[in-house]
Design a protein around this motif. Structure first.
Motif, PDB file in Angstrom:
ATOM      1  N   THR A  32     -17.604 -26.119  16.498  1.00  0.00           N
ATOM      2  CA  THR A  32     -17.304 -24.683  16.541  1.00  0.00           C
ATOM      3  C   THR A  32     -17.479 -24.071  15.159  1.00  0.00           C
ATOM      4  OG1 THR A  32     -15.756 -25.052  18.352  1.00  0.00           O
ATOM      5  CG2 THR A  32     -15.547 -22.984  17.164  1.00  0.00           C
ATOM      6  N   THR A  36     -19.945 -21.034  14.212  1.00  0.00           N
ATOM      7  CA  THR A  36     -19.418 -19.826  13.577  1.00  0.00           C
ATOM      8  C   THR A  36     -20.162 -19.533  12.283  1.00  0.00           C
ATOM      9  OG1 THR A  36     -17.249 -20.271  14.555  1.00  0.00           O
ATOM     10  CG2 THR A  36     -17.316 -18.713  12.733  1.00  0.00           C
ATOM     11  N   THR A  47     -15.331 -15.013  15.971  1.00  0.00           N
ATOM     12  CA  THR A  47     -14.303 -16.034  16.095  1.00  0.00           C
ATOM     13  C   THR A  47     -14.439 -16.647  17.491  1.00  0.00           C
ATOM     14  OG1 THR A  47     -11.945 -16.488  15.879  1.00  0.00           O
ATOM     15  CG2 THR A  47     -12.549 -14.407  16.885  1.00  0.00           C
ATOM     16  N   PRO A  48     -14.175 -17.941  17.644  1.00  0.00           N
ATOM     17  CA  PRO A  48     -14.303 -18.547  18.973  1.00  0.00           C
ATOM     18  C   PRO A  48     -13.263 -17.987  19.946  1.00  0.00           C
ATOM     19  CG  PRO A  48     -13.797 -20.207  17.292  1.00  0.00           C
ATOM     20  CD  PRO A  48     -13.819 -18.899  16.622  1.00  0.00           C
ATOM     21  N   ASP A  49     -13.670 -17.839  21.181  1.00  0.00           N
ATOM     22  CA  ASP A  49     -12.778 -17.390  22.249  1.00  0.00           C
ATOM     23  C   ASP A  49     -11.946 -18.590  22.685  1.00  0.00           C
ATOM     24  OD1 ASP A  49     -11.624 -16.574  24.704  1.00  0.00           O
ATOM     25  OD2 ASP A  49     -13.265 -15.159  25.029  1.00  0.00           O
ATOM     26  N   ARG A  50     -10.649 -18.419  22.783  1.00  0.00           N
ATOM     27  CA  ARG A  50      -9.758 -19.536  23.142  1.00  0.00           C
ATOM     28  C   ARG A  50      -9.882 -19.943  24.599  1.00  0.00           C
ATOM     29  NH1 ARG A  50      -4.530 -17.155  20.111  1.00  0.00           N
ATOM     30  NH2 ARG A  50      -5.305 -17.446  18.001  1.00  0.00           N
ATOM     31  N   THR A  51     -10.273 -19.008  25.461  1.00  0.00           N
ATOM     32  CA  THR A  51     -10.331 -19.306  26.894  1.00  0.00           C
ATOM     33  C   THR A  51     -11.676 -19.863  27.335  1.00  0.00           C
ATOM     34  OG1 THR A  51     -10.967 -17.033  27.398  1.00  0.00           O
ATOM     35  CG2 THR A  51      -8.609 -17.550  27.453  1.00  0.00           C
ATOM     36  N   GLU A  52     -12.738 -19.508  26.629  1.00  0.00           N
ATOM     37  CA  GLU A  52     -14.082 -19.985  26.983  1.00  0.00           C
ATOM     38  C   GLU A  52     -14.725 -20.614  25.758  1.00  0.00           C
ATOM     39  OE1 GLU A  52     -16.643 -17.461  29.334  1.00  0.00           O
ATOM     40  OE2 GLU A  52     -14.948 -16.109  29.655  1.00  0.00           O
ATOM     41  N   PRO A  53     -15.004 -21.910  25.798  1.00  0.00           N
ATOM     42  CA  PRO A  53     -15.501 -22.600  24.603  1.00  0.00           C
ATOM     43  C   PRO A  53     -16.885 -22.156  24.122  1.00  0.00           C
ATOM     44  CG  PRO A  53     -15.473 -24.073  26.488  1.00  0.00           C
ATOM     45  CD  PRO A  53     -14.820 -22.801  26.923  1.00  0.00           C
ATOM     46  N   THR A  57     -16.172 -13.932  20.028  1.00  0.00           N
ATOM     47  CA  THR A  57     -15.882 -12.501  20.004  1.00  0.00           C
ATOM     48  C   THR A  57     -15.951 -11.988  18.568  1.00  0.00           C
ATOM     49  OG1 THR A  57     -13.521 -12.988  19.881  1.00  0.00           O
ATOM     50  CG2 THR A  57     -14.436 -12.560  22.067  1.00  0.00           C
ATOM     51  N   HIS A  67     -19.513  -9.444  22.833  1.00  0.00           N
ATOM     52  CA  HIS A  67     -19.300 -10.872  22.584  1.00  0.00           C
ATOM     53  C   HIS A  67     -20.645 -11.589  22.520  1.00  0.00           C
ATOM     54  CE1 HIS A  67     -19.491 -10.701  27.026  1.00  0.00           C
ATOM     55  NE2 HIS A  67     -20.016 -11.915  26.928  1.00  0.00           N
TER      56      HIS A  67
END
Length: 101
Positions: A32, A36, A47-53, A57, A67
């Protein structure tokens, strides 16, 4: 080894398909942090989305895009592609507080 990253930058209804390059050890997939940093080099502060790897966003709410979604990671020998059909099935099985049972 290099990994070709194919991704979409989503601007509301408009989608721009782009590619990036990340150097990885052996045949590993990029981390990740590496992804990034690649986006940062391309002037996308995310920044990485916590719900979708595979979704990132924007850090700034005033960014001109909603996104970024990674479609494919290709190391030449190994290829990771998101299975959207499987994702849709799983998301329909997961409880949703906004949807009545």
């Amino acid at each position: 080894m290099e990994c070709i990253v194919k991704f979409d930058v989503v601007h509301g209804q408009d989608v721009k398909s782009l590619r990036g390059l990340v150097f990885v050890d052996g045949h590993a997939l990029p981390t990740t942090e590496q992804l990034t940093e690649m986006f940062k080099d391309m002037k996308y502060e995310v920044t990485p989305d916590r719900t979708e790897p595979m979704r990132f966003t924007p850090v700034q709410p005033s960014a001109g895009y909603d996104h970024i979604r990674i479609r494919e990671l290709d190391t030449g020998e190994k290829k990771y592609t998101e299975d959207r059909d499987l994702k849709n099935i799983v998301s329909n099985l997961m409880p949703n507080p906004n949807r009545p049972i």
